[in-house]
Write a protein that holds these residues in place. Structure first.
Motif, PDB file in Angstrom:
ATOM      1  N   HIS A 263      66.132   7.413 -12.648  1.00 55.09           N
ATOM      2  CA  HIS A 263      66.463   8.467 -11.676  1.00 55.09           C
ATOM      3  C   HIS A 263      67.301   9.571 -12.320  1.00 55.09           C
ATOM      4  CE1 HIS A 263      64.681   7.018  -7.972  1.00 55.09           C
ATOM      5  NE2 HIS A 263      65.125   5.805  -8.221  1.00 55.09           N
ATOM      6  N   LEU A 264      68.187   9.211 -13.238  1.00 53.19           N
ATOM      7  CA  LEU A 264      68.975  10.237 -13.919  1.00 53.19           C
ATOM      8  C   LEU A 264      68.073  11.129 -14.772  1.00 53.19           C
ATOM      9  CD1 LEU A 264      72.212   8.354 -15.060  1.00 53.19           C
ATOM     10  CD2 LEU A 264      72.054  10.238 -13.418  1.00 53.19           C
ATOM     11  N   THR A 265      67.069  10.551 -15.396  1.00 51.19           N
ATOM     12  CA  THR A 265      66.128  11.341 -16.190  1.00 51.19           C
ATOM     13  C   THR A 265      65.422  12.376 -15.318  1.00 51.19           C
ATOM     14  OG1 THR A 265      65.766   9.554 -17.780  1.00 51.19           O
ATOM     15  CG2 THR A 265      64.050  11.243 -17.616  1.00 51.19           C
ATOM     16  N   GLN A 266      64.969  11.940 -14.146  1.00 46.95           N
ATOM     17  CA  GLN A 266      64.314  12.870 -13.220  1.00 46.95           C
ATOM     18  C   GLN A 266      65.280  13.946 -12.744  1.00 46.95           C
ATOM     19  OE1 GLN A 266      61.008  12.972 -12.533  1.00 46.95           O
ATOM     20  NE2 GLN A 266      60.911  11.379 -14.111  1.00 46.95           N
ATOM     21  N   ALA A 267      66.518  13.556 -12.475  1.00 53.53           N
ATOM     22  CA  ALA A 267      67.515  14.529 -12.027  1.00 53.53           C
ATOM     23  C   ALA A 267      67.778  15.570 -13.108  1.00 53.53           C
ATOM     24  CB  ALA A 267      68.810  13.813 -11.650  1.00 53.53           C
ATOM     25  N   ARG A 268      67.874  15.144 -14.377  1.00 55.82           N
ATOM     26  CA  ARG A 268      68.109  16.092 -15.466  1.00 55.82           C
ATOM     27  C   ARG A 268      66.943  17.075 -15.606  1.00 55.82           C
ATOM     28  NH1 ARG A 268      70.666  11.642 -18.107  1.00 55.82           N
ATOM     29  NH2 ARG A 268      68.642  10.940 -18.923  1.00 55.82           N
ATOM     30  N   LEU A 269      65.727  16.567 -15.481  1.00 58.45           N
ATOM     31  CA  LEU A 269      64.559  17.450 -15.573  1.00 58.45           C
ATOM     32  C   LEU A 269      64.581  18.515 -14.483  1.00 58.45           C
ATOM     33  CD1 LEU A 269      61.764  14.821 -16.352  1.00 58.45           C
ATOM     34  CD2 LEU A 269      62.654  16.567 -17.919  1.00 58.45           C
ATOM     35  N   LEU A 270      64.915  18.109 -13.281  1.00 58.84           N
ATOM     36  CA  LEU A 270      64.964  19.062 -12.169  1.00 58.84           C
ATOM     37  C   LEU A 270      66.144  20.020 -12.300  1.00 58.84           C
ATOM     38  CD1 LEU A 270      63.968  16.512  -9.423  1.00 58.84           C
ATOM     39  CD2 LEU A 270      62.695  18.595  -9.962  1.00 58.84           C
ATOM     40  N   ALA A 271      67.266  19.535 -12.852  1.00 59.56           N
ATOM     41  CA  ALA A 271      68.421  20.407 -13.047  1.00 59.56           C
ATOM     42  C   ALA A 271      68.105  21.524 -14.034  1.00 59.56           C
ATOM     43  CB  ALA A 271      69.611  19.589 -13.545  1.00 59.56           C
ATOM     44  N   GLY A 272      67.169  21.268 -14.948  1.00 59.08           N
ATOM     45  CA  GLY A 272      66.769  22.311 -15.882  1.00 59.08           C
ATOM     46  C   GLY A 272      66.004  23.443 -15.228  1.00 59.08           C
ATOM     47  N   GLN A 273      65.599  23.256 -13.973  1.00 60.81           N
ATOM     48  CA  GLN A 273      64.799  24.267 -13.275  1.00 60.81           C
ATOM     49  C   GLN A 273      65.625  25.132 -12.332  1.00 60.81           C
ATOM     50  OE1 GLN A 273      61.497  22.288 -11.315  1.00 60.81           O
ATOM     51  NE2 GLN A 273      61.177  20.887 -13.044  1.00 60.81           N
ATOM     52  N   VAL A 274      66.897  24.777 -12.138  1.00 59.05           N
ATOM     53  CA  VAL A 274      67.712  25.512 -11.160  1.00 59.05           C
ATOM     54  C   VAL A 274      69.099  25.802 -11.741  1.00 59.05           C
ATOM     55  CG1 VAL A 274      66.532  24.371  -9.242  1.00 59.05           C
ATOM     56  CG2 VAL A 274      68.683  23.443 -10.073  1.00 59.05           C
ATOM     57  N   ALA A 275      69.714  26.819 -11.205  1.00 58.99           N
ATOM     58  CA  ALA A 275      71.105  27.105 -11.549  1.00 58.99           C
ATOM     59  C   ALA A 275      72.019  26.189 -10.745  1.00 58.99           C
ATOM     60  CB  ALA A 275      71.425  28.561 -11.252  1.00 58.99           C
ATOM     61  N   GLU A 276      73.170  25.852 -11.315  1.00 57.48           N
ATOM     62  CA  GLU A 276      74.137  25.054 -10.569  1.00 57.48           C
ATOM     63  C   GLU A 276      74.536  25.806  -9.305  1.00 57.48           C
ATOM     64  OE1 GLU A 276      76.071  21.871  -9.610  1.00 57.48           O
ATOM     65  OE2 GLU A 276      75.537  21.890 -11.727  1.00 57.48           O
ATOM     66  N   GLY A 277      74.495  25.111  -8.182  1.00 56.83           N
ATOM     67  CA  GLY A 277      74.855  25.751  -6.923  1.00 56.83           C
ATOM     68  C   GLY A 277      74.837  24.758  -5.787  1.00 56.83           C
ATOM     69  N   VAL A 278      75.078  25.239  -4.582  1.00 55.11           N
ATOM     70  CA  VAL A 278      75.061  24.403  -3.382  1.00 55.11           C
ATOM     71  C   VAL A 278      73.774  24.708  -2.624  1.00 55.11           C
ATOM     72  CG1 VAL A 278      76.196  23.866  -1.202  1.00 55.11           C
ATOM     73  CG2 VAL A 278      77.571  24.317  -3.243  1.00 55.11           C
ATOM     74  N   TYR A 279      72.949  23.679  -2.462  1.00 55.63           N
ATOM     75  CA  TYR A 279      71.655  23.815  -1.811  1.00 55.63           C
ATOM     76  C   TYR A 279      71.631  22.920  -0.576  1.00 55.63           C
ATOM     77  CZ  TYR A 279      70.408  25.662  -6.427  1.00 55.63           C
ATOM     78  OH  TYR A 279      70.365  26.387  -7.599  1.00 55.63           O
ATOM     79  N   HIS A 280      71.465  23.537   0.598  1.00 55.99           N
ATOM     80  CA  HIS A 280      71.461  22.780   1.847  1.00 55.99           C
ATOM     81  C   HIS A 280      72.691  21.873   1.941  1.00 55.99           C
ATOM     82  CE1 HIS A 280      67.539  24.251   2.989  1.00 55.99           C
ATOM     83  NE2 HIS A 280      67.510  23.461   4.040  1.00 55.99           N
ATOM     84  N   GLY A 281      73.828  22.405   1.512  1.00 59.80           N
ATOM     85  CA  GLY A 281      75.087  21.676   1.649  1.00 59.80           C
ATOM     86  C   GLY A 281      75.391  20.681   0.554  1.00 59.80           C
ATOM     87  N   THR A 282      74.512  20.559  -0.460  1.00 63.12           N
ATOM     88  CA  THR A 282      74.710  19.606  -1.550  1.00 63.12           C
ATOM     89  C   THR A 282      74.730  20.340  -2.880  1.00 63.12           C
ATOM     90  OG1 THR A 282      73.569  17.859  -0.319  1.00 63.12           O
ATOM     91  CG2 THR A 282      73.811  17.543  -2.685  1.00 63.12           C
ATOM     92  N   ALA A 283      75.753  20.083  -3.700  1.00 62.25           N
ATOM     93  CA  ALA A 283      75.826  20.707  -5.017  1.00 62.25           C
ATOM     94  C   ALA A 283      74.831  20.034  -5.954  1.00 62.25           C
ATOM     95  CB  ALA A 283      77.238  20.587  -5.586  1.00 62.25           C
ATOM     96  N   PHE A 284      74.105  20.856  -6.712  1.00 66.35           N
ATOM     97  CA  PHE A 284      73.163  20.305  -7.692  1.00 66.35           C
ATOM     98  C   PHE A 284      73.003  21.281  -8.842  1.00 66.35           C
ATOM     99  CE2 PHE A 284      68.956  19.640  -9.578  1.00 66.35           C
ATOM    100  CZ  PHE A 284      69.108  18.305  -9.945  1.00 66.35           C
TER     101      PHE A 284
END
Length: 395
Positions: A263-284
């Motif tokens: 799951h961390l691998t998938q999260a890292r891949l998706l984090a590479g597609q977005v800027a750090e920010g708050v999306y729908h109330g959740t930081a990612f």
């Protein structure tokens, strides 16, 4: 009214104004807090008492938590606990709200966004003060509305329930928290927003964590991932990434290192597609994923703490991350340091967490456990550690 010459509130205000904010004169503080210059002078000299409202206004102008200015460190906890009955009453009447005024949709949206900001900043006293009335007003508006406006109000209810839930969960009112999660689940179908539905699945996980029902929690998150939008823009990627982060933590608590890493691998891949920010109330974003990597390593147990320390080496969460997430990082890092025999480093990390988000840190069970352990080991400055342990009610 307290005698501020004894309890030092005025002295602490003067310290933050003149040392931490050295360019802030008494006049600038008065203007920013909407308090008279004469009042500021008297408060700092200890010649005048200060109400809760005035203290919060001054704290806001100084950009510090009100608890940092109070002599009674338990005040925030008392305020929150005293406000929980009002919160409970507001949600008890979710389907039969009393009559009363209702602001326009735009004003309600602004109020809900404000509650979200306080939640992310771990300003729980502000949340518990403002949200009960807001929930009642939103319920009135929702039951009066039709069509598209009703759908939008349902979305606002979900967000407001989430802010309320954060307080209930952090302060140990788990039954109230579970009820708020169920109300989020009740509201979200009406909102017709798949990203909001994913948000609710993310928040619901805390009920599984509290019950140590890790297998069920992981299954619920994987079900949410199966139906969450898999294409679109940054909000869709961020929401899926957040679900993967959450799933990694749950798997870590279950001792399932392989699933956590996946799951961390998938999260890292998706984090590479977005800027750090708050999306729908959740930081990612990439920084949020790194925080969760440390969290997972600690969740997996003492044999994995080396990974947590390696991840934390020469890195600290940036100030742009929400205060609650940054303080959580240092709380978990402190546990890894304690398990590694780095007692002084662990104590320093807990103090950093307190500076970032004192209300969050004080109520975190790990802080109490680890402060109590350090106190028994006598592995840090005894006077400072005793003061810290008393502050967080460590036994």
């Amino acid at each position: 009214m307290p005698d501020l010459s004894r309890d030092g509130v005025g002295r602490r205000i003067a310290y933050y104004r003149s040392v931490v904010r050295p360019k802030m004169t008494q006049q600038r503080l008065a203007d920013a807090a909407c308090v008279s210059l004469g009042a500021i002078r008297k408060i700092e000299r200890g010649e005048r008492g200060v109400t809760d409202a005035t203290l919060e206004a001054i704290a806001g102008a100084l950009a510090v938590d009100p608890g940092r200015l109070r002599a009674d460190r338990g005040r925030a906890q008392s305020t929150v606990l005293a406000g929980l009955p009002a919160l409970s009453a507001a949600i008890a009447a979710y389907d039969v709200p009393d009559d009363g005024p209702v602001r326009r949709l735009a004003e309600l949206r602004t109020a809900v966004s404000g509650a979200e900001r306080w939640r992310l900043a771990a300003q729980y006293t502000r949340v518990v003060r403002d949200v009960p009335g807001l929930l009642t007003e939103l319920a009135r508006a929702y039951h009066r509305a039709e069509g598209d406006e009703r759908r939008r109000l349902a979305g606002l209810l979900v967000s407001a329930y989430r802010s309320a839930d954060s307080v209930a969960f952090k302060f140990g009112a788990l039954d109230l928290s579970a009820r708020l999660v169920e109300l989020m689940r009740w509201s979200v179908p009406e909102a017709e927003d798949p990203l909001l539905a994913a948000t609710v699945a993310y928040v619901r996980t805390e009920t599984f964590l509290a019950a140590h029902a890790y297998a069920s929690g992981l299954r619920a998150l994987e079900d949410a991932l199966a139906v969450a939008p898999s294409s679109g823009g940054p909000p869709e990627s961020a929401m899926r990434g957040a679900l993967h982060m959450r799933a990694a933590v749950v798997a870590g608590r279950a001792g399932d290192a392989s699933t956590a890493r996946s799951h961390l691998t998938q999260a890292r891949l998706l984090a590479g597609q977005v800027a750090e920010g708050v999306y729908h109330g959740t930081a990612f974003g990439s920084d949020s994923v790194r925080v969760h990597e440390v969290s997972v390593a600690v969740s997996l147990g003492a044999e994995h703490v080396g990974s947590a320390l390696d991840l934390a080496r020469d890195w600290s969460p940036p100030a742009e991350l929400p205060a609650e997430r940054r303080s959580g990082y240092y709380i978990e890092l402190a546990r890894a340091q304690l398990w590694s025999g780095l007692a002084e480093h662990a104590f320093e990390s807990m103090k950093i967490a307190r500076r970032i988000a004192p209300q969050h840190t004080r109520e975190h069970p790990w802080v109490r456990e680890d402060a109590a352990t350090l106190r028994r080991l006598k592995r840090a400055d005894s006077e400072s550690l005793t003061s810290f342990a008393e502050w967080c009610a460590a036994t």
